[in-house]
Scaffold this motif. Structure first.
Motif, PDB file in Angstrom:
ATOM      1  N   VAL B 363       0.849  -1.192   0.000  1.00 30.23           N
ATOM      2  CA  VAL B 363       0.000   0.000   0.000  1.00 30.23           C
ATOM      3  C   VAL B 363       0.886   1.245   0.000  1.00 30.23           C
ATOM      4  CG1 VAL B 363      -1.797   1.287   1.202  1.00 30.23           C
ATOM      5  CG2 VAL B 363      -1.795  -1.226   1.272  1.00 30.23           C
ATOM      6  N   ILE B 364       0.614   2.161  -0.931  1.00 27.70           N
ATOM      7  CA  ILE B 364       1.336   3.439  -0.922  1.00 27.70           C
ATOM      8  C   ILE B 364       0.315   4.566  -0.906  1.00 27.70           C
ATOM      9  CG2 ILE B 364       3.407   2.589  -2.086  1.00 27.70           C
ATOM     10  CD1 ILE B 364       2.317   3.783  -4.681  1.00 27.70           C
ATOM     11  N   GLU B 365       0.713   5.670  -0.311  1.00 29.28           N
ATOM     12  CA  GLU B 365      -0.175   6.835  -0.333  1.00 29.28           C
ATOM     13  C   GLU B 365       0.650   8.114  -0.273  1.00 29.28           C
ATOM     14  OE1 GLU B 365      -2.729   7.318   3.163  1.00 29.28           O
ATOM     15  OE2 GLU B 365      -1.657   5.627   4.048  1.00 29.28           O
ATOM     16  N   ALA B 366       0.076   9.172  -0.772  1.00 34.54           N
ATOM     17  CA  ALA B 366       0.793  10.447  -0.776  1.00 34.54           C
ATOM     18  C   ALA B 366      -0.186  11.587  -0.987  1.00 34.54           C
ATOM     19  CB  ALA B 366       1.851  10.461  -1.875  1.00 34.54           C
ATOM     20  N   GLU B 367       0.304  12.782  -0.683  1.00 34.12           N
ATOM     21  CA  GLU B 367      -0.486  13.993  -0.922  1.00 34.12           C
ATOM     22  C   GLU B 367       0.323  14.951  -1.785  1.00 34.12           C
ATOM     23  OE1 GLU B 367      -2.790  16.049   2.278  1.00 34.12           O
ATOM     24  OE2 GLU B 367      -1.534  17.767   1.713  1.00 34.12           O
ATOM     25  N   TYR B 368      -0.351  15.562  -2.748  1.00 37.10           N
ATOM     26  CA  TYR B 368       0.271  16.521  -3.668  1.00 37.10           C
ATOM     27  C   TYR B 368      -0.425  17.872  -3.544  1.00 37.10           C
ATOM     28  CZ  TYR B 368       2.979  12.955  -6.123  1.00 37.10           C
ATOM     29  OH  TYR B 368       3.888  11.972  -6.450  1.00 37.10           O
ATOM     30  N   ARG B 369       0.327  18.928  -3.875  1.00 39.84           N
ATOM     31  CA  ARG B 369      -0.252  20.279  -3.833  1.00 39.84           C
ATOM     32  C   ARG B 369       0.193  21.100  -5.038  1.00 39.84           C
ATOM     33  NH1 ARG B 369      -0.161  22.693   2.321  1.00 39.84           N
ATOM     34  NH2 ARG B 369      -1.437  21.026   3.210  1.00 39.84           N
ATOM     35  N   VAL B 370      -0.701  21.922  -5.503  1.00 40.37           N
ATOM     36  CA  VAL B 370      -0.322  22.910  -6.535  1.00 40.37           C
ATOM     37  C   VAL B 370      -0.798  24.286  -6.083  1.00 40.37           C
ATOM     38  CG1 VAL B 370      -0.433  21.241  -8.426  1.00 40.37           C
ATOM     39  CG2 VAL B 370      -2.443  22.622  -7.887  1.00 40.37           C
ATOM     40  N   PRO B 371      -0.057  25.317  -6.452  1.00 38.10           N
ATOM     41  CA  PRO B 371      -0.402  26.673  -6.006  1.00 38.10           C
ATOM     42  C   PRO B 371      -1.411  27.335  -6.932  1.00 38.10           C
ATOM     43  CG  PRO B 371       1.603  26.760  -7.294  1.00 38.10           C
ATOM     44  CD  PRO B 371       1.180  25.300  -7.271  1.00 38.10           C
ATOM     45  N   TYR B 372      -1.938  28.454  -6.499  1.00 39.89           N
ATOM     46  CA  TYR B 372      -2.635  29.357  -7.421  1.00 39.89           C
ATOM     47  C   TYR B 372      -1.646  29.783  -8.511  1.00 39.89           C
ATOM     48  CZ  TYR B 372      -6.127  30.292  -3.694  1.00 39.89           C
ATOM     49  OH  TYR B 372      -7.111  30.206  -2.738  1.00 39.89           O
ATOM     50  N   LEU B 373      -2.159  30.004  -9.712  1.00 34.22           N
ATOM     51  CA  LEU B 373      -1.303  30.479 -10.812  1.00 34.22           C
ATOM     52  C   LEU B 373      -1.980  31.651 -11.520  1.00 34.22           C
ATOM     53  CD1 LEU B 373      -0.265  27.106 -12.497  1.00 34.22           C
ATOM     54  CD2 LEU B 373       1.199  28.593 -11.108  1.00 34.22           C
ATOM     55  N   ALA B 374      -1.169  32.589 -11.953  1.00 31.68           N
ATOM     56  CA  ALA B 374      -1.668  33.683 -12.790  1.00 31.68           C
ATOM     57  C   ALA B 374      -1.508  33.284 -14.254  1.00 31.68           C
ATOM     58  CB  ALA B 374      -0.896  34.968 -12.508  1.00 31.68           C
ATOM     59  N   HIS B 375      -2.241  33.953 -15.119  1.00 27.55           N
ATOM     60  CA  HIS B 375      -2.131  33.650 -16.554  1.00 27.55           C
ATOM     61  C   HIS B 375      -0.985  34.437 -17.181  1.00 27.55           C
ATOM     62  CE1 HIS B 375      -6.330  33.201 -15.289  1.00 27.55           C
ATOM     63  NE2 HIS B 375      -6.481  32.305 -16.240  1.00 27.55           N
ATOM     64  N   THR B 376      -0.822  35.659 -16.725  1.00 25.86           N
ATOM     65  CA  THR B 376       0.144  36.602 -17.294  1.00 25.86           C
ATOM     66  C   THR B 376       0.225  36.523 -18.820  1.00 25.86           C
ATOM     67  OG1 THR B 376       2.077  35.167 -16.883  1.00 25.86           O
ATOM     68  CG2 THR B 376       1.539  36.805 -15.214  1.00 25.86           C
ATOM     69  N   THR B 377      -0.891  36.784 -19.465  1.00 28.14           N
ATOM     70  CA  THR B 377      -0.866  36.990 -20.918  1.00 28.14           C
ATOM     71  C   THR B 377       0.086  38.146 -21.201  1.00 28.14           C
ATOM     72  OG1 THR B 377      -2.657  38.594 -20.746  1.00 28.14           O
ATOM     73  CG2 THR B 377      -3.279  36.305 -21.165  1.00 28.14           C
ATOM     74  N   MET B 378       0.751  38.124 -22.338  1.00 25.64           N
ATOM     75  CA  MET B 378       1.707  39.197 -22.614  1.00 25.64           C
ATOM     76  C   MET B 378       1.018  40.555 -22.672  1.00 25.64           C
ATOM     77  SD  MET B 378       4.751  38.107 -22.484  1.00 25.64           S
ATOM     78  CE  MET B 378       5.487  39.671 -22.914  1.00 25.64           C
ATOM     79  N   GLU B 379      -0.179  40.595 -23.228  1.00 28.81           N
ATOM     80  CA  GLU B 379      -0.941  41.845 -23.217  1.00 28.81           C
ATOM     81  C   GLU B 379      -1.756  41.893 -21.927  1.00 28.81           C
ATOM     82  OE1 GLU B 379      -4.337  42.072 -25.802  1.00 28.81           O
ATOM     83  OE2 GLU B 379      -4.348  44.254 -25.862  1.00 28.81           O
ATOM     84  N   PRO B 380      -1.459  42.846 -21.053  1.00 30.08           N
ATOM     85  CA  PRO B 380      -2.291  42.939 -19.854  1.00 30.08           C
ATOM     86  C   PRO B 380      -3.744  43.223 -20.254  1.00 30.08           C
ATOM     87  CG  PRO B 380      -0.287  44.253 -19.618  1.00 30.08           C
ATOM     88  CD  PRO B 380      -0.370  43.839 -21.065  1.00 30.08           C
ATOM     89  N   MET B 381      -4.676  42.957 -19.327  1.00 26.02           N
ATOM     90  CA  MET B 381      -6.098  43.150 -19.650  1.00 26.02           C
ATOM     91  C   MET B 381      -6.352  44.597 -20.068  1.00 26.02           C
ATOM     92  SD  MET B 381      -7.297  40.190 -19.251  1.00 26.02           S
ATOM     93  CE  MET B 381      -5.677  39.511 -19.560  1.00 26.02           C
ATOM     94  N   SER B 382      -7.216  44.751 -21.052  1.00 25.75           N
ATOM     95  CA  SER B 382      -7.558  46.089 -21.516  1.00 25.75           C
ATOM     96  C   SER B 382      -8.867  46.018 -22.289  1.00 25.75           C
ATOM     97  CB  SER B 382      -6.454  46.638 -22.429  1.00 25.75           C
ATOM     98  OG  SER B 382      -6.345  45.829 -23.582  1.00 25.75           O
ATOM     99  N   ALA B 383      -9.537  47.137 -22.371  1.00 22.29           N
ATOM    100  CA  ALA B 383     -10.727  47.254 -23.224  1.00 22.29           C
ATOM    101  C   ALA B 383     -10.999  48.740 -23.429  1.00 22.29           C
ATOM    102  CB  ALA B 383     -11.938  46.575 -22.579  1.00 22.29           C
ATOM    103  N   ALA B 384     -11.471  49.061 -24.612  1.00 24.43           N
ATOM    104  CA  ALA B 384     -11.855  50.442 -24.896  1.00 24.43           C
ATOM    105  C   ALA B 384     -13.371  50.515 -24.932  1.00 24.43           C
ATOM    106  CB  ALA B 384     -11.263  50.891 -26.235  1.00 24.43           C
ATOM    107  N   ALA B 385     -13.908  51.624 -24.468  1.00 22.19           N
ATOM    108  CA  ALA B 385     -15.368  51.781 -24.482  1.00 22.19           C
ATOM    109  C   ALA B 385     -15.741  53.243 -24.657  1.00 22.19           C
ATOM    110  CB  ALA B 385     -15.976  51.226 -23.192  1.00 22.19           C
ATOM    111  N   LEU B 386     -16.859  53.433 -25.344  1.00 18.22           N
ATOM    112  CA  LEU B 386     -17.401  54.776 -25.560  1.00 18.22           C
ATOM    113  C   LEU B 386     -18.909  54.716 -25.366  1.00 18.22           C
ATOM    114  CD1 LEU B 386     -17.457  57.731 -26.579  1.00 18.22           C
ATOM    115  CD2 LEU B 386     -17.484  56.824 -28.919  1.00 18.22           C
TER     116      LEU B 386
END
Lengths: 152, 755
Positions: B363-386
């Motif tokens: 019998v084997i057992e273990a626990e794994y964890r992963v962190p929160y991750l950001a997307h960091t798209t090269m273009e930061p979020m943006s939008a134009a509106a009028l």
């Protein structure tokens, strides 16, 4: 504040400490140069001043010491720069947002080192981030551009 | 006027309609009363239906209703039409479609059904066939889930075929020749004497003839464009600085806004003092938009300076203040004993685990964890509106324009009819641009700045440190191993719910009740094609923590790490080669073949030089079986990634060079996160803010990636995400093979040095 961009003299009414990046993008509407981080970590804002690649987010408008070339001024539409031709031949771009900066950096690299090795390329280009990870094609395109420029 | 055309097996109704100087060919689906997205742009007496092909005297335009975020989808979608229409890609234009429920994405809904991709049973097939119906009503015009190609594969080719046949019918009428004598080539109908009648000259008449019957689609063996690598239609614009992203929209009189959201994500502003900020040069306004403060100025830079001069009073965080508190909250979900889903429960895991002692199984057992991750798209979020004269115009790089329109209308307090959205190119998506915040916020600014167009930009710092994020997650397993194989596997996972987060933030096409299990939590964990006798997969949903959303490959991004590191641990316990053991267990033929392919590509099993090692992982994700091998080398400067190999089965490979690019991109995105990316908290605030402390992989770290595309799977699938999930486990397993150290939490770089 007077500034020459892509061969045209412009007069800009902006504070001297405005980064060149924002003077170009918001003051002059030259948008090929991109904002990615604002702290010289990603290279998306790379332009040339007197032919030398600089991070335009780190150069104050008042300190701009020479003529500025952005990707728009790198070549004429019917006679693309060999680096751009190689970029197209290798189909480098994915989202494409970082590619203006990549190309401007690669042009500078090849002007200083016409026959770069993979290690040379890694060293110079590692300041330019690409989240699509087009790195292998960038490397290949730089080699292709180098041989095109040698044969020209 | 619009007429109904041919009813096809899949329920698509092909139609045509006149537009000024030409014709639009399009597709209706089901009997829904779909809106006509082009109607608003047409003159009186004209009408439109779901347009895919527009031909006028000026040229041929193919409408590609999926967001181009780098994955090359515009080129592939245009190729589908062009293949049947007989036009050359070089001679056409492409446009993002306007928001419309007519551009539904049936593929997204399919991904959410509780059938494994390998399940070919009648019930599962029925569900797949019915997928389009709810999709229409949900108005899913969404780009995501690697679904674009399989959604479009048939309907866009059919639109091209019917357009072609109709243009031939026009030519037949005009010339008096029988249709059977006419051919088509490169945008023209060709007469027997080789005279060419360009489509652009026939188009005006095409709306007046009866639509041709839907001909059989051309077999793969006759393809000229599909199946072959095409130049991307956007590659020149993207190599010359002419590609326009939302950040590049410039309008007369435009002002530039920059946002400051609460440093405690989910929090709101209590009060702020902008006196100093408003005195700075170029600053025109500092706005309260409820959840954030926005400075508006003559340049983005001036707006950024203004935000730094504001003093803020934010509401305190409602979630744990540090990273450990978040993992404790996630771990608490296991303890509730109230699973969110248990999609696999083969035989009797409890009995097998309890009986291990007497049966001689280990019998084997273990626990794994992963962190929160950001997307960091090269273009930061943006939008134009009028906002002016009661109408709201928005320019945004969004993965979901119909939802964006609804959210824009809601944020503005106006009707959806008054909102137009132009979808620009996306400077990276990875799920982040399926969120609606940047549209909602740009609209709130536009309403307060009535009459002035404003481009809203998120600083990189705001983008990185406020979310939404890939969820942090915990995976646990317990397994028994006997005679070289796992006999029982009990694997479980817990994380906050992406669907709840997206629902609460207004990003969902339709309201998702809390009682619906979140399929993303267990994604790619429960449906893996391993024949293990006792096999149980349980998913737990924690309380909401930081805002979480879709991140490239979604739940598979953590679950494949859990599952495939587990398989490696089992192989070690069983004394087996990890490739051979998996091959013994895999029950699905295309899955087995990708694993065999990648082993062959990497020469798996041949001895490596001293100081090198390899790891392997397999996953069936987004319907595409994918296998990866990563090789690492110990160097004085740390571990270097020397090579990665990936084999994926997409059923039908439409554009091999683009698939290569997508797989490399997906693998690298996963490796980047596995090596060094994490979002952590202290004092309730995210500790990362920009690329210096959230470091994506750079060129010198990126290994060469060799790809192979297979076509044995029964359905066509996309490749934007399948490369990502196996990257972390293949790398972690390689590090174990090299060092003997089993690292069970990401990023690996927290535990061992990388070059």
């Amino acid at each position: 504040m007077d500034i020459t961009v892509n061969g045209t003299l412009h007069s800009l009414d902006l504070p001297d400490d405005t980064p060149l990046l924002w003077a170009l993008r918001d003051g002059l509407g030259i948008t090929g140069v991109k904002y990615g981080c604002g702290i010289a970590q990603c290279g998306a804002c790379t332009v040339h001043i007197d032919g030398q690649a600089v991070r335009s987010c780190q150069v104050a408008l008042g300190d701009t010491w020479g003529d500025v070339t952005t990707i728009e001024g790198l070549s004429a539409p019917d006679a693309l720069h060999p680096v751009q031709q190689a970029w197209i031949a290798h189909q480098v771009a994915q989202c494409g947002y970082c590619q203006s900066g990549q190309i401007m950096q690669a042009v500078d690299l090849l002007s200083l080192n016409p026959t770069p090795t993979d290690e040379d390329i890694d060293q110079v280009m590692s300041g330019n981030l690409c989240r699509c990870a087009t790195y292998p094609r960038i490397r290949a395109a730089i080699h292709t551009a180098a041989s095109m420029m040698r044969e020209a | 006027m619009s007429r109904l055309g041919t009813y096809t097996r899949r329920g698509f109704l092909i139609g045509s309609v006149a537009v000024a100087g030409g014709v639009v060919f399009g597709v209706r689906s089901y009997r829904a009363n779909l809106e006509n997205p082009l109607t608003a742009a047409l003159g009186p007496g004209e009408a439109a239906l779901t347009p895919y092909v527009k031909i006028t005297a000026d040229g041929i335009t193919i409408i590609t209703p999926r967001a181009e975020m780098g994955q090359g989808i515009h080129t592939t979608l245009a190729s589908l039409v062009a293949e049947e229409l007989d036009v050359d890609l070089a001679d056409i234009a492409v446009e993002h479609g306007p928001p419309s429920s007519a551009y539904f994405n049936g593929g997204v809904v399919e991904e959410g059904y509780p059938f494994p991709a390998t399940d070919q049973s009648a019930l599962a097939e029925f569900a797949r066939a019915q997928r389009d119906i709810p999709a229409v009503f949900l108005a899913y015009q969404i780009t995501g889930g690697s679904t674009s190609t399989h959604d479009a594969y048939e309907k866009m080719r059919r639109a091209g075929a019917i357009a072609r046949e109709t243009l031939k019918a026009v030519a037949a009428t005009r010339t008096g020749l029988p249709v059977a004598d006419l051919k088509t080539q490169s945008g023209a109908v060709v007469l027997p004497d080789a005279t060419r009648l360009p489509y652009t000259e026939l188009a005006a008449d095409a709306a007046d003839v009866e639509l041709a019957d839907a001909p059989a689609l051309r077999p793969k063996s006759e393809w000229r464009i599909l199946g072959k690598s095409q130049d991307r239609l956007d590659v020149v614009a993207k190599s010359t600085g002419r590609a326009i992203y939302a950040s590049d929209i410039r309008l007369p009189g435009m002002r530039f806004g920059v946002i400051r959201r609460s440093p405690y994500p989910i929090g709101t502003i209590r009060s702020f003092d902008a006196t100093e900020a408003l005195a700075l040069p170029g600053v025109e306004a500092v706005l309260d938009i409820g959840t954030a403060v926005v400075a508006v100025a003559t340049t983005t830079w001036a707006a950024m300076q203004a935000l730094d001069a504001v003093t803020y009073d934010w509401t305190p965080p409602t979630y744990p203040a540090d990273t450990e508190g978040h993992f404790a909250a996630i771990a608490a979900a296991f303890a509730t004993n109230r699973p969110n889903s248990r999609q696999r429960d083969d035989r009797d895991v409890e009995a097998a685990l309890n009986g291990a002692a007497t049966s001689g199984a280990e019998v084997i057992e273990a626990e794994y964890r992963v962190p929160y991750l950001a997307h960091t798209t090269m273009e930061p979020m943006s939008a134009a509106a009028l906002y002016q004269n009661g109408g709201l115009q928005i320019w945004a790089g969004t993965q979901g324009p119909t939802v964006a329109r609804r959210e824009a209308a809601k944020a503005a307090g106006i009707e959806e009819d008054a909102v137009t959205i132009t979808t620009t190119l996306l400077g990276g998506g990875f799920g982040r641009r399926g969120e609606m915040d940047f549209v909602q916020n740009a609209v709130k600014v536009a309403i307060q700045m009535e009459g002035t167009p404003v481009l809203l930009t998120y600083s990189r710092e705001d983008d990185t440190s406020r979310g939404p994020y890939r969820p942090a997650a915990i995976g646990r397993f317990k397994a028994t191993v006997h005679n070289g194989l796992p006999v029982a596997v009990d694997v479980s996972t817990a994380s906050p719910s992406i669907l709840k987060g997206i629902n609460d933030r207004g990003g969902s096409p339709a309201s998702i009740p809390d009682i619906v299990p979140d399929f993303t939590i267990s994604q790619a964990l429960w449906d893996q094609p391993y024949g293990i006798e006792n096999y149980r997969v349980t998913a737990y949903r924690s309380d909401p923590l930081l805002p979480v959303g879709f991140w490239r490959s979604v739940g598979a991004s953590q679950n494949s790490f859990f599952h495939e590191c587990m398989m490696d641990e089992i192989a070690v316990a069983a004394g087996r080669d990890p490739v051979e053991m998996r091959l013994d267990l895999i029950t699905d033929d295309p899955s087995r073949r990708v694993l065999e392919a990648v082993a062959e590509m990497a020469d798996w099993g041949t001895p490596l030089p001293e100081g090198r090692a390899r790891g392997v992982a397999f996953a069936l994700v987004f319907g595409a079986p994918t296998a990866q091998i990563v090789e690492v080398e110990q160097t004085p400067r740390g571990i270097r990634l020397t090579h990665a190999w990936v084999a994926a089965d997409v059923g039908v490979a439409l554009d091999p060079r683009n698939l290569d690019a997508q797989l490399i991109s997906g693998v690298s995105y996963g490796l980047s996160a596995a090596i060094g990316e994490k979002i952590t908290l202290s004092d309730g605030m995210v500790e990362q803010s920009n690329f210096h402390d959230y470091p994506p992989m750079r060129m010198y770290q990126a290994p060469p990636v060799t790809t192979r595309i297979l076509e044995n799977a029964p359905h066509i699938r996309g490749a934007g995400e399948p490369g990502t999930p196996c990257a972390a486990p293949a790398l972690a397993n390689a590090v174990f093979a090299l060092t003997g150290e089993r690292i069970r939490s990401l990023p690996l770089g927290d535990h061992i040095a990388f070059v």
